[in-house]
Design a protein around this motif. Structure first.
Motif, PDB file in Angstrom:
ATOM      1  N   PHE A   1      -4.970  -4.615  -0.390  1.00 11.83           N
ATOM      2  CA  PHE A   1      -4.355  -4.208   0.989  1.00 11.83           C
ATOM      3  C   PHE A   1      -4.895  -3.053   1.370  1.00 11.83           C
ATOM      4  O   PHE A   1      -4.855  -2.884   2.706  1.00 11.83           O
ATOM      5  N   ALA A   2      -5.353  -2.022   0.817  1.00 10.30           N
ATOM      6  CA  ALA A   2      -6.028  -0.655   1.387  1.00 10.30           C
ATOM      7  C   ALA A   2      -7.555  -1.082   1.523  1.00 10.30           C
ATOM      8  O   ALA A   2      -8.057  -0.434   2.202  1.00 10.30           O
TER       9      ALA A   2
ATOM     10  N   ARG B   1      -4.424   5.546   4.285  1.00  6.90           N
ATOM     11  CA  ARG B   1      -4.002   4.197   4.808  1.00  6.90           C
ATOM     12  C   ARG B   1      -2.686   3.778   4.207  1.00  6.90           C
ATOM     13  O   ARG B   1      -1.847   2.832   4.875  1.00  6.90           O
TER      14      ARG B   1
ATOM     15  N   ASP C   1       0.440   3.178   6.693  1.00  6.37           N
ATOM     16  CA  ASP C   1       0.075   1.566   7.529  1.00  6.37           C
ATOM     17  C   ASP C   1       0.733   0.423   6.404  1.00  6.37           C
ATOM     18  O   ASP C   1       0.920  -0.531   6.915  1.00  6.37           O
ATOM     19  N   LEU C   2       1.184   0.753   5.085  1.00  4.02           N
ATOM     20  CA  LEU C   2       1.270  -0.226   4.155  1.00  4.02           C
ATOM     21  C   LEU C   2       2.656  -0.362   3.996  1.00  4.02           C
ATOM     22  O   LEU C   2       3.166  -1.195   3.185  1.00  4.02           O
TER      23      LEU C   2
ATOM     24  N   LEU D   1       4.779  -3.460   4.778  1.00  2.00           N
ATOM     25  CA  LEU D   1       4.225  -4.845   4.359  1.00  2.00           C
ATOM     26  C   LEU D   1       4.975  -5.326   3.038  1.00  2.00           C
ATOM     27  O   LEU D   1       5.434  -4.209   2.053  1.00  2.00           O
TER      28      LEU D   1
ATOM     29  N   LEU E   1       5.747  -3.675  -0.647  1.00  2.00           N
ATOM     30  CA  LEU E   1       4.194  -3.479  -0.962  1.00  2.00           C
ATOM     31  C   LEU E   1       4.406  -2.180  -1.671  1.00  2.00           C
ATOM     32  O   LEU E   1       3.678  -2.099  -3.020  1.00  2.00           O
TER      33      LEU E   1
END
Length: 682
Positions: free
Chosen positions: A193-194, A205, A208-209, A212, A221
């Motif tokens: 994912f990253a 990052r 931003d996750l 998710l 996540l």
């Protein structure tokens, strides 16, 4: 910068060079050469770490790749270093404790036939741990993680002719693989994912996750990533229920018990979660999970220390309990307190393990505390250093352990996370329990009547000093004979005790302000404002001296005093009392003796399940499907077809003509309707 990069490389490579020389050229350089090259390598690593530490204090950090191992699409697999305040602290702790263990080993393993091999292993262990703490990406972190596990397997089973040692190292290896499976899943989720394995890029990052979810599960996540990573830490740092390997690791020699339990392997999980603080701060659920697991470990593993009679196992369960305290600190986002306790614990726990080893030497390798007593006058250096280590362990004001443990208790008290109330009870009750089992051991070993030389209890042999070629030792081949007296250990054993006793007393006093309340970890450890459980301590802190004086009036101090006094009454003034209490609490005693039946559960469910599964795969899969159907079945089918074929291959022409006519009739019968329809259509 180039000179500093060479210095960074020198830190892990110097112990590696010593390990290779001692391991590959051990017979050539001899026993003296083996300890010289390995001690020199670790000493060089310590000096280089000191220079790096001073450079970081001056404001210089480093984060860069040294070598790109592979590239797959946009994903790079690199070897690199991240040198900052957290790394430099861990480098100093690892190398300083490792150097003391190396020096101690000269005296402790003097008669062991595997002398060179042991020095090679412990130096390789140091290299592995340094690669872990210096990594700047998940690939190198995983390399160091697995290398530490592999070398610990070799060290726990160092006396490989003993079945108990082989069982212990296999158990450690398998339990850690369970944790590592979760750890690898967490790294896989990050890579997926990253799109990177570099710490800095992942942390950038991470916000931003947050929204998710893991596909096909609906799990958040970030929570899944953090829990998977922590499962890896549960294995390495021996948290319930993946703690079962650590007490059995006492089958290894005492020096490696000190190295594994004090400054290296078991602290790897604490370091990793602290390094991953930018991720854990994004999931309250993961933090609560960490908090509850740590609190359970802190209290319930302490209870097990009360019923142990092997001196090393008491210290081992103490390690489990203190690791629980560190994990609790991680759960309430007091990462700096966890690392602070990691550092102070490294010194006093290494001291206690090495002091236990000194006692074992003085007792001619008898580890059963019921065969000791009154050693104070025979082993004065070991006695006083053990007392200092025990006072640090129970968190007595002015000692190193007080500052770190008290900070954790305060952080838990001010946390608002779910599970904080349960954790507060566990860490407070754990203070009394820690003081009780610590001074139970101290009083049984150094005070009271002399119980050695009577053969009252079966000796717990320290089997490593037997001839390895003759397998396990006779249970009664060790210990003091009637009339024999204990003796103080040689200077190569007592010198590390004295050198470790000094930081066990003073290091907390001098480092609490910069490490815990200052900006030493600023920009390295991330704490969300609503998770800042150390804010109250920072506001009320009036210096290390004032904190210690105030500690004399707090509940943890009186709980510790209560634990010490209870142990004094039970084991010095009224030694018959524990047996009477035990007689009325046999179910509890049985529960503790069986270590809450974790091992039994694992044997029945996992080992038994594996045996049933293996038997099922063998009977059903191998014998019935593969051998019965695929191999033997296909052979029988070929034989059956061959027998049919032989029946029609008679060699008689009239039979062949008959089959030809029959075949033509059948073909006409099949094709006639088609031919008839075609003719009608025309």
């Amino acid at each position: 910068m180039r000179s500093m990069l060479n210095l960074y490389l020198l830190v892990p490579l110097a112990p590696l060079a010593g390990a290779l020389l001692a391991g590959l050229c051990g017979k050539l350089i001899g026993r003296r050469g083996a300890h010289v090259v390995t001690i020199l390598g670790v000493a060089i690593s310590l000096l280089a770490s000191l220079v790096v530490f001073q450079d970081v204090r001056a404001g210089n950090t480093f984060d860069g790749a040294l070598y790109t191992w592979a590239t797959s699409g946009g994903l790079r697999f690199e070897v690199g270093f991240l040198i900052d305040s957290l790394t430099s602290t861990m480098m100093l702790v690892v190398t300083s404790v490792s150097l003391m263990v190396h020096i101690y080993t000269i005296g402790y393993m003097a008669e062991d036939p595997g002398y060179q091999r042991f020095f090679s292993y412990i130096s390789l262990f140091t290299f592995s741990m340094l690669m872990l703490v210096m990594s700047n990406n998940f690939l190198q972190l995983f390399f160091g993680w697995e290398a530490v596990g592999l070398v610990s397997y070799l060290l726990i089973g160092f006396w490989y002719t003993r079945p108990t040692a082989i069982y212990a190292n296999l158990k450690a290896f398998l339990v850690n693989r369970v944790g590592d499976f979760g750890f690898l899943l967490g790294i896989g989720l990050i890579a997926a994912f990253a799109g990177t394995l570099n710490y800095g890029e992942v942390f950038a990052r991470a916000p931003d996750l947050v929204d998710l979810v893991v596909p096909a599960t609906g799990w958040p996540l970030m929570t899944a990533v953090c829990i998977c990573l922590f499962i890896g830490a549960m294995g390495k740092s021996a948290q319930v229920p993946l703690h079962v390997w650590l007490p059995d690791s006492m089958e290894g020699p005492t020096p490696i018990s000190a190295l594994i339990h004090a400054a290296t392997m078991v602290t790897a999980g604490i370091f990793m979660v602290s390094r991953m603080s930018p991720l854990f701060e994004l999931s309250d659920a993961a933090l609560s999970f960490v908090l509850v697991i740590g609190a359970t470990t802190a209290l319930f593993m302490g209870f097990l220390g009360i019923v142990q009679n092997d001196i090393k196992r008491v210290v081992a369960y103490s390690t489990l309990s203190q690791l629980g305290y560190m994990t609790v600190a991680l759960g309430v986002s007091a990462y700096s307190a966890a690392v602070f306790h990691l550092m102070t614990h490294a010194f006093f726990k290494a001291l206690l393990f090495l002091a236990a080893g000194s006692v074992i030497i003085g007792m001619h390798h008898d580890q059963d505390m019921r065969n000791m007593g009154g050693l104070r006058k025979y082993m004065p250096v070991t006695w006083i250093t053990s007392l200092l280590g025990s006072l640090a362990l129970i968190g007595m004001p002015f000692f190193a352990g007080f500052y770190s443990k008290d900070a954790i208790i305060e952080a838990v008290r001010h946390s608002q996370l779910p599970g904080a109330g349960y954790a507060a009870f566990c860490v407070l009750a754990g203070v009394f329990v820690t003081a009780f089992y610590s001074f139970r051991m101290y009083f049984l070993v150094f005070h009271g009547e002399e119980r050695f030389g009577h053969g009252a209890h079966g000796h717990t042999a320290h089997a490593g000093h037997a001839d390895e070629d003759h397998g396990a030792d006779d249970a009664h081949s060790h210990g003091l004979a009637p009339g024999q007296k204990p003796h103080e250990s040689p200077w190569v054993v007592t010198l590390p005790l004295v050198l470790l006793a000094i930081p066990s007393v003073v290091i907390g006093f001098f480092t609490i302000e910069p490490m815990l309340l200052g900006d030493w970890f600023a920009g390295v450890i991330s704490v969300a404002e609503h998770h800042d459980s150390l804010a109250e301590l920072r506001e009320t802190f009036h210096g290390a001296l004032g904190m210690a004086v105030h500690g004399l009036m707090t509940l943890p101090f009186w709980l510790a005093i209560g634990g010490v006094l209870t142990a004094w009454v039970f084991y010095l003034k009224l030694p018959h009392l524990p047996a009477r209490i035990e007689a009325h609490l046999m179910p509890v005693r049985r529960l503790l003796d069986n270590k809450y039946y974790f091992d039994r559960f694992n044997e029945i469910v996992f080992a038994g399940g594996a045996r049933l599964l293996g038997r099922g795969l063998w009977k059903g899969g191998d014998q019935m499907l593969i051998d019965g159907v695929l191999v033997n079945g296909s052979a029988r089918a070929v034989g059956w077809i061959s027998r049919l074929s032989r029946g029609v291959q008679s060699g008689l022409i009239y039979q062949y003509a008959f089959w030809i006519i029959i075949g033509v009739v059948l073909l006409l019968g099949l094709w006639w309707p088609i031919l008839r329809e075609g003719a009608l259509a025309r």
